[in-house]
Design a protein around this motif. Structure first.
Motif, PDB file in Angstrom:
ATOM      1  N   TRP A 201      12.723 -30.544  64.253  1.00  0.00           N
ATOM      2  CA  TRP A 201      13.682 -30.634  63.160  1.00  0.00           C
ATOM      3  C   TRP A 201      13.611 -29.380  62.292  1.00  0.00           C
ATOM      4  CZ3 TRP A 201      12.325 -31.162  57.862  1.00  0.00           C
ATOM      5  CH2 TRP A 201      13.380 -31.454  57.010  1.00  0.00           C
ATOM      6  N   GLY A 215      18.064 -21.430  49.869  1.00  0.00           N
ATOM      7  CA  GLY A 215      19.156 -22.128  49.204  1.00  0.00           C
ATOM      8  C   GLY A 215      19.210 -23.593  49.599  1.00  0.00           C
ATOM      9  N   LEU A 216      18.721 -23.902  50.795  1.00  0.00           N
ATOM     10  CA  LEU A 216      18.716 -25.283  51.271  1.00  0.00           C
ATOM     11  C   LEU A 216      17.426 -26.004  50.879  1.00  0.00           C
ATOM     12  CD1 LEU A 216      20.245 -24.715  54.810  1.00  0.00           C
ATOM     13  CD2 LEU A 216      21.329 -25.846  52.884  1.00  0.00           C
ATOM     14  N   GLY A 217      16.619 -25.377  50.045  1.00  0.00           N
ATOM     15  CA  GLY A 217      15.436 -26.049  49.532  1.00  0.00           C
ATOM     16  C   GLY A 217      14.237 -25.967  50.442  1.00  0.00           C
TER      17      GLY A 217
ATOM     18  N   ARG B  72      13.478 -28.893  47.246  1.00  0.00           N
ATOM     19  CA  ARG B  72      14.427 -29.798  47.899  1.00  0.00           C
ATOM     20  C   ARG B  72      15.353 -30.457  46.860  1.00  0.00           C
ATOM     21  NH1 ARG B  72      14.837 -34.611  50.854  1.00  0.00           N
ATOM     22  NH2 ARG B  72      13.532 -35.616  49.320  1.00  0.00           N
ATOM     23  N   ALA B  75      17.841 -27.991  45.564  1.00  0.00           N
ATOM     24  CA  ALA B  75      18.886 -27.743  46.550  1.00  0.00           C
ATOM     25  C   ALA B  75      19.942 -28.855  46.562  1.00  0.00           C
ATOM     26  CB  ALA B  75      18.265 -27.590  47.938  1.00  0.00           C
ATOM     27  N   GLY B 100      23.846 -27.900  55.960  1.00  0.00           N
ATOM     28  CA  GLY B 100      23.911 -28.050  54.514  1.00  0.00           C
ATOM     29  C   GLY B 100      23.373 -29.389  54.044  1.00  0.00           C
ATOM     30  N   GLN B 102      20.555 -30.542  54.901  1.00  0.00           N
ATOM     31  CA  GLN B 102      19.096 -30.436  54.942  1.00  0.00           C
ATOM     32  C   GLN B 102      18.381 -31.040  53.721  1.00  0.00           C
ATOM     33  OE1 GLN B 102      16.753 -28.997  57.015  1.00  0.00           O
ATOM     34  NE2 GLN B 102      15.064 -28.852  55.541  1.00  0.00           N
ATOM     35  N   PRO B 103      18.810 -30.742  52.471  1.00  0.00           N
ATOM     36  CA  PRO B 103      18.046 -31.258  51.327  1.00  0.00           C
ATOM     37  C   PRO B 103      18.042 -32.783  51.240  1.00  0.00           C
ATOM     38  CG  PRO B 103      19.678 -29.635  50.623  1.00  0.00           C
ATOM     39  CD  PRO B 103      19.902 -29.855  52.073  1.00  0.00           C
ATOM     40  N   GLN B 105      17.781 -34.720  54.007  1.00  0.00           N
ATOM     41  CA  GLN B 105      17.230 -35.275  55.242  1.00  0.00           C
ATOM     42  C   GLN B 105      15.722 -35.157  55.276  1.00  0.00           C
ATOM     43  OE1 GLN B 105      19.326 -32.993  58.149  1.00  0.00           O
ATOM     44  NE2 GLN B 105      21.144 -34.256  58.027  1.00  0.00           N
ATOM     45  N   ARG B 106      15.118 -35.965  56.139  1.00  0.00           N
ATOM     46  CA  ARG B 106      13.694 -35.874  56.442  1.00  0.00           C
ATOM     47  C   ARG B 106      13.588 -35.828  57.943  1.00  0.00           C
ATOM     48  NH1 ARG B 106      10.637 -34.528  52.159  1.00  0.00           N
ATOM     49  NH2 ARG B 106      10.576 -36.100  50.527  1.00  0.00           N
ATOM     50  N   GLN B 155      26.155 -29.387  50.803  1.00  0.00           N
ATOM     51  CA  GLN B 155      24.973 -29.656  49.988  1.00  0.00           C
ATOM     52  C   GLN B 155      25.320 -30.535  48.794  1.00  0.00           C
ATOM     53  OE1 GLN B 155      23.284 -25.497  50.036  1.00  0.00           O
ATOM     54  NE2 GLN B 155      21.741 -26.452  48.742  1.00  0.00           N
TER      55      GLN B 155
END
Lengths: 318, 258
Positions: A201, A215-217, B72, B75, B100, B102-103, B105-106, B155
């Motif tokens: 992932w 930017g996506l953390g 996270r 974001a 986008g 991503q912040p 999700q895990r 996002q």
């Protein structure tokens, strides 16, 4: 993506059956399957005790090489950044050579430690500018050359017989090895299962620009460390058990990436192809000049390189 | 959501670009940062987007120091489009825009129906829905830029920071991107962008921050900020400012170097 795995899994299964079936005493493939799944055939000793353990070792070692290479290549976005190019294999090789020629340590743990130590040194150099691919590869190639020089020094100053044993280890051979070594790699693979699920992932973001990732953390540099360390661990564990089998970690991910047509080497397919390559290389090594046994490490490049070149040429034409 | 910069010190490798800069970003507005090359406008934007760590002072997100919050969570509130990001090879527009999410999700919970809806909406908001299955490397510069914006939209942040989003685009695509920024602001977002073109800034911005040598020279509505005096002071350029025949916004016509 998943459906592309099926043919490769089938090729791996066929390679395993072939590896168990062919030898001084050839066992018909159907008898191999009968002996494997049911037992009680005339071939049980040959199949289950002589050939299967070595074949299993080839498969798990190949899978670990494939995964290790895929992780490090994906993180650095560079096909050359593979454990056998950037010093992991050479670190393991130097430690194993010292262990074999002095008899001071057990070979496998020494090789594992040597491989991880070399990785740590390369990561240290590579990280100065935030672990950029070019720095990392250059540092790795330099460290690999230095370690190779170290191996030569140890070999020339050692007794001839010790040096010869070390030479065979440095090429990588499965001769006389089996379940014990396979279990050692298997434990590492099992322990790495959860980190690998995370890695599959996490790699999605690693293929993006660092600024975009931030930017996506995501902390891109810390993440690269984690992924590359996991790759180095897998490659070093396999090297510690079967020796410096070259080229698998480099070629399996590249072939997988071209078959899957993905932006980075796919993990599962790299593992399957790595396993297939080592099983075939070991089989060819046993049979080509029989009764002389060629070490598997001699043949991984001989089998893997032409296939990669074929894929490169085919892509250019398309 | 409020974004404030207080006493900010920032720069690269021992070179301080900003030395104690303070400025506020008005919520719900389209703010444009202008200034000559090396005036510190990108440094300011990159620090606000936490692509760069402050050496002193702080960027405050609703009063909390941005660089101390979990990345996270930041974001989920603050999106950023860096200048000319590297285009990953071999992935489709849909695949990129999906990242986008991503912040939210895990690794053990990767994709939900909610994500799907948001990504579809982001694609259509950025006007790239019909490109969804195309590989990114095949797209033109203007299309790519809209795809990156779509990724930032996925996002779902209230604030979007863009570093020179129109550089390297031809005029028509520059206007496309500016109009998209305007639509996003009308939709309720706070937008901050660094732009090079003064006239585009004056035409599209609600609020302008003019910088020179790492300091803020003027802030305010374009009609108050974009004057012949300011252009001389900030860019060292003699000009006449006339009302734009289409929008009435200030239009800068250079007359020559002093």
């Amino acid at each position: 993506m998943t459906w592309r795995l099926l043919p490769i899994a089938a090729v791996l299964a066929a390679a395993i059956v072939a590896s168990v079936s062919l030898g001084d005493v050839s066992v018909p493939p159907l008898e191999v399957l009968r002996s494997l799944f049911f037992g009680g055939t005339d071939y049980d000793v040959v199949v289950r005790e002589l050939r299967l353990p070595r074949t299993i070792l080839a498969a798990v070692a190949g899978a670990a090489f494939g995964l290790g290479g895929a992780l490090i290549q994906a993180v650095t976005r560079n096909p050359l950044a593979s454990p056998d190019v950037i010093g992991v294999t050479q670190g393991a090789g130097l430690a194993a050579t010292i262990a074999l020629t002095t008899g001071a340590f057990a070979v496998a743990p020494a090789a594992l430690a040597g491989g991880l130590l070399a990785a740590a040194v390369v990561f240290g150099f590579g990280s100065r500018a935030g672990f950029t691919a070019r720095r990392f590869v250059l540092a790795g190639v330099a460290v690999a050359f230095a370690l190779r020089a170290g191996i030569e020094v140890v070999l020339t100053s050692a007794e001839v017989i010790d040096a010869q044993r070390a030479q065979i280890w440095l090429i990588g051979s499965l001769n006389g090895r089996g379940l014990e070594e396979a279990t050692a790699i298997g434990i590492v693979l099992l322990a790495a299962a959860v980190p690998l699920a995370w890695a599959a992932w996490a790699l999605r973001i690693s293929s993006l620009d660092d600024d975009v990732a931030r930017g996506l953390g995501v902390r891109p540099v810390a993440r690269r460390y984690g992924l590359a360390a996991l790759g180095a661990l897998l490659a070093a564990s396999a090297t510690a058990q079967v020796g410096a089998v070259d080229f698998v970690a480099l070629v399996a991910p590249q072939v997988a990436q071209r078959i899957a047509k993905t932006e980075r080497p796919p993990l599962v397919m790299s593992a399957l192809l790595g396993a297939t390559l080592v099983v075939l290389a070991d089989l060819a090594g046993r049979r080509l000049l029989a009764p002389t046994q060629l070490p598997a490490g001699v043949l991984t490049a001989a089998i893997g390189a032409p296939y990669l070149i074929y894929l490169l040429l085919r892509r250019r034409r398309a | 959501m409020k974004l404030d910069v207080t006493e900010l010190v920032a720069g690269y490798d021992g070179r301080k670009v900003l030395n104690g800069l303070s400025v506020a970003i008005p919520p719900g507005k389209l703010t444009v940062i202008i200034g000559p090359n090396a005036s510190g406008k990108s440094t300011l934007l990159r620090t606000m987007a936490r692509l760069l760590k402050p050496r002193g002072g702080a960027v405050l997100l609703d009063g909390q120091p941005l660089h101390e919050l979990p990345p996270r969570l930041v974001a989920q509130r603050l999106g950023v489009l860096p200048q000319a990001p590297l285009v990953p090879e071999g992935i489709s527009v849909l695949d990129l825009v999906s990242r986008g999410r991503q912040p939210y999700q895990r690794w053990w919970r990767q994709w939900s129906a909610d994500d799907e809806t948001v990504v579809r909406q982001a694609l259509s908001d950025a006007d790239v829905a019909d490109l969804a299955d195309r590989p990114i490397e095949e797209l033109s510069g203007g299309q790519r830029q809209r795809v990156w914006i779509a990724m930032a939209l996925a996002q779902q942040t209230e604030t979007l920071l863009l570093d020179e989003p129109t550089t390297f685009l031809d005029l028509a695509h520059q206007v496309d991107v500016l109009a998209l920024m305007r639509r996003l602001q009308r939709g309720g977002r706070t937008i901050v962008a660094v732009l090079h073109d003064l006239n585009q800034a004056a035409r599209f911005a609600d609020h302008i921050i003019a910088m020179r040598d790492g300091e803020v020279v003027a802030t305010g509505a374009p009609s108050n900020v974009v004057t012949a005096d300011l252009v001389r002071q900030v860019f060292g350029l003699e000009c006449v400012v006339v009302p734009c025949p289409v929008s009435g916004a200030p239009l800068v016509v250079p007359t020559g170097k002093e």
